[in-house]
Design a protein around this motif. Structure first.
Motif, PDB file in Angstrom:
ATOM      1  N   PRO A   1       0.703   5.006   1.321  1.00  0.00           N
ATOM      2  CA  PRO A   1      -0.109   5.861   2.203  1.00  0.00           C
ATOM      3  C   PRO A   1      -0.254   7.280   1.659  1.00  0.00           C
TER       4      PRO A   1
ATOM      5  N   CYS B   1     -11.563  -3.833  -1.712  1.00  0.00           N
ATOM      6  CA  CYS B   1     -11.206  -2.432  -1.468  1.00  0.00           C
ATOM      7  C   CYS B   1     -10.144  -1.898  -2.432  1.00  0.00           C
ATOM      8  N   ASP B   2     -10.308  -0.633  -2.820  1.00  0.00           N
ATOM      9  CA  ASP B   2      -9.242   0.104  -3.510  1.00  0.00           C
ATOM     10  C   ASP B   2      -8.343   0.801  -2.495  1.00  0.00           C
ATOM     11  N   PHE B   3      -8.870   1.052  -1.298  1.00  0.00           N
ATOM     12  CA  PHE B   3      -8.101   1.673  -0.235  1.00  0.00           C
ATOM     13  C   PHE B   3      -8.674   1.210   1.103  1.00  0.00           C
ATOM     14  N   TYR B   4      -7.875   1.340   2.160  1.00  0.00           N
ATOM     15  CA  TYR B   4      -8.309   0.962   3.507  1.00  0.00           C
ATOM     16  C   TYR B   4      -8.419   2.210   4.382  1.00  0.00           C
TER      17      TYR B   4
ATOM     18  N   ASN C   1     -14.211   1.698  -0.813  1.00  0.00           N
ATOM     19  CA  ASN C   1     -13.820   0.915   0.364  1.00  0.00           C
ATOM     20  C   ASN C   1     -15.027   0.108   0.825  1.00  0.00           C
TER      21      ASN C   1
ATOM     22  N   LEU D   1       0.828  -1.211   0.000  1.00  0.00           N
ATOM     23  CA  LEU D   1       0.000   0.000   0.000  1.00  0.00           C
ATOM     24  C   LEU D   1       0.860   1.258   0.000  1.00  0.00           C
TER      25      LEU D   1
ATOM     26  N   SER E   1      -1.676   0.990   9.178  1.00  0.00           N
ATOM     27  CA  SER E   1      -2.249  -0.018   8.290  1.00  0.00           C
ATOM     28  C   SER E   1      -1.601  -1.374   8.539  1.00  0.00           C
TER      29      SER E   1
ATOM     30  N   ASN F   1      -2.412  -3.780   6.271  1.00  0.00           N
ATOM     31  CA  ASN F   1      -2.706  -4.361   4.962  1.00  0.00           C
ATOM     32  C   ASN F   1      -3.989  -5.195   4.996  1.00  0.00           C
TER      33      ASN F   1
ATOM     34  N   LEU G   1     -12.728   5.490  -6.462  1.00  0.00           N
ATOM     35  CA  LEU G   1     -12.118   4.612  -5.460  1.00  0.00           C
ATOM     36  C   LEU G   1     -13.155   4.222  -4.422  1.00  0.00           C
TER      37      LEU G   1
END
Length: 487
Positions: free
Chosen positions: A8, A115-118, A107, A6, A133, A135, A105
């Protein structure tokens, strides 16, 4: 590829339009997280059912709009970011496909593969913000790290940031010169070898003091009370009752940080032990149990040393004064207990309220008058035969302190409070009921390491709920008992 891949980033949500799908507990959690970090963010929430708590939260922010209806694909037309907080797999797949088509994007709660992002755990100290994170592997680890950093980083760090900004604006010269000057200033933030050594020596001093204090108490036992020697040779059956009681009370106390003094004192009085002797027995038993529990919490990293330094000296002074007063006037505790019980009853309600509102944004700061709290807690603890945990731990948690670190710190300071109270009682009183003392000492010592490990595996919310319930029940019992005596 192995490892966390990821990248950030920190998003300016106040310049984007965020869509949240879902109005249940997860939707409330996501909306709270967004508003905690970006109160000006433009957010639209769509859900068939919306929790009342979520409606209350949204009503405080004019930039948040709620639509209580089914999700429609057209909802994505104005969105630039989407967060799906539903447990409907078909709906999640529909949202994902539509978001991909529109290059938005997305979540999905508890669905890392979609997910595309967390949304990581966030540590915030003014302008300083740290995102954590794992992951998508373990949100629990991320939350635990958040608790550790929140408690470890001082609130005053934001003042340092503001001062650094002012310094940066005043610096002259080229980029290289500015970097050198800033490095020189910020080097003060890095702990040097000398500071590290002083910190290590302080911790060693604490544990050397523990060993010496236990030795002093044992020596006083042996030389001051001939009955103690005789007791070792002829065990009274009462010893076994106090052994069992000490174990049970210490298990409860070690897990949530309170109630040992109150329960042990009540038990001792019921067994015919006079008030001052009962308080002495409780405090003598707490020396070993709290020394062990404090060591276990220290090994598990649950001790806030700044908080420890603020509590220890005032707590000892209050404990010595309270022990001296109780030894001189044994009837005094019956007048202080009802007042303390009303105070702890209120605190129990505050803690329960905070436990069930943990997902809502709050602006309440931490309790500030730590030293006065320690002085009062130490005094009442000695006078009433218990109360250090109930008063100090309850106040710390109700004031916004981290429950786990508060518990560990309260347990280790309790060792010193119990030691000084016991020495004062031994100096003032002429006799002691050694069967009660020995039973409580051994029983509580056996329970201490087990209870400390149990507390480290309990969630923050569980600790807060348990503390609140115990405080309320014990307080009500004390208040009703006092009222019945009046009539």
């Amino acid at each position: 590829m192995e490892g966390n891949q990821l990248f950030p980033v920190f998003i300016k949500l106040d310049t984007l339009h965020t869509l949240v799908v879902g109005g249940g507990p997860v939707g409330l959690e996501k909306l709270s997280a967004l508003l905690n970090n970006s109160p000006s963010a433009k957010i639209s929430l769509v859900a068939l059912e919306i929790l009342p708590q979520l409606k209350e939260l949204a009503a405080k922010f004019p930039n948040v709009s709620l639509s209580q209806r089914a999700f429609e694909l057209e909802d994505l037309d104005a969105a630039e970011l989407v967060i799906a907080a539903t447990n409907n797999a078909d709906l999640n797949d529909q949202i994902r496909a539509a978001a991909k088509e529109r290059k938005i994007l997305a979540n999905f709660a508890d669905k890392p593969e979609l997910c595309d992002f967390y949304l990581g755990s966030i540590v915030k100290k003014g302008d300083l913000k740290i995102a954590i994170s794992t992951n998508g592997k373990s949100p629990t680890i991320a939350k635990r790290l958040k608790e550790t950093l929140n408690d470890g980083l001082p609130d005053e760090l934001n003042i340092t940031l503001q001062q650094m900004q002012e310094l940066r604006n005043k610096l002259e010269g080229d980029f290289t010169d500015k970097v050198k000057k800033l490095n020189k200033v910020t080097s003060l933030l890095v702990e040097d070898q000398k500071s590290r050594a002083m910190r290590l020596n302080f911790k060693w001093l604490v544990w050397i003091t523990i060993v010496l204090s236990i030795s002093v108490v044992i020596a006083v036992f042996w030389h001051k009370e001939p009955e103690f020697q005789a007791f070792l040779l002829n065990l009274n059956p009462v010893f076994y009752w106090f052994l069992l009681g000490g174990f049970v009370f210490a298990m409860i106390d070690g897990a949530i940080g309170m109630s040992y003094g109150v329960t042990s004192t009540s038990f001792s009085l019921a067994m015919g032990i006079p008030p001052a002797s009962a308080s002495m027995a409780v405090h003598l038993s707490e020396i070993l149990s709290n020394g062990i529990a404090g060591w276990m919490h220290y090994r598990m990293g649950n001790v806030n040393w700044k908080l420890f330094r603020l509590l220890i000296i005032p707590g000892i002074l209050g404990a010595v004064a309270g022990a001296y007063l109780l030894s001189s006037l044994e009837h005094y505790s019956q007048y202080t207990k009802p007042l303390v019980s009303i105070y702890t009853l209120i605190l129990g309600g505050v803690i329960l309220s905070k436990a069930y509102k943990a997902g809502k944004p709050t602006a309440k700061g931490k309790i500030k008058k730590i030293s006065l709290l320690g002085l009062f807690g130490g005094f009442i603890d000695a006078v009433g035969g218990g109360g250090w945990g109930s008063i100090v731990l309850s106040s710390l948690i109700a004031g916004g302190r981290n429950p786990r670190f508060s518990l560990g710190t309260v347990k280790i300071t309790r060792f010193f409070i119990a030691s000084m109270s016991s020495l004062t009682f031994l100096t003032m009183l002429n006799g002691a009921h050694w069967e009660a003392v020995a039973g409580l000492v051994i029983g509580s010592a056996l329970a201490a390491p087990i209870a400390a490990r149990v507390s480290n595996k309990i969630s923050v919310k569980t600790i807060m709920v348990a503390v609140g319930i115990i405080v309320i029940l014990v307080s009500l019992r004390s208040i009703f008992g006092f009222i019945l005596k009046l009539f």
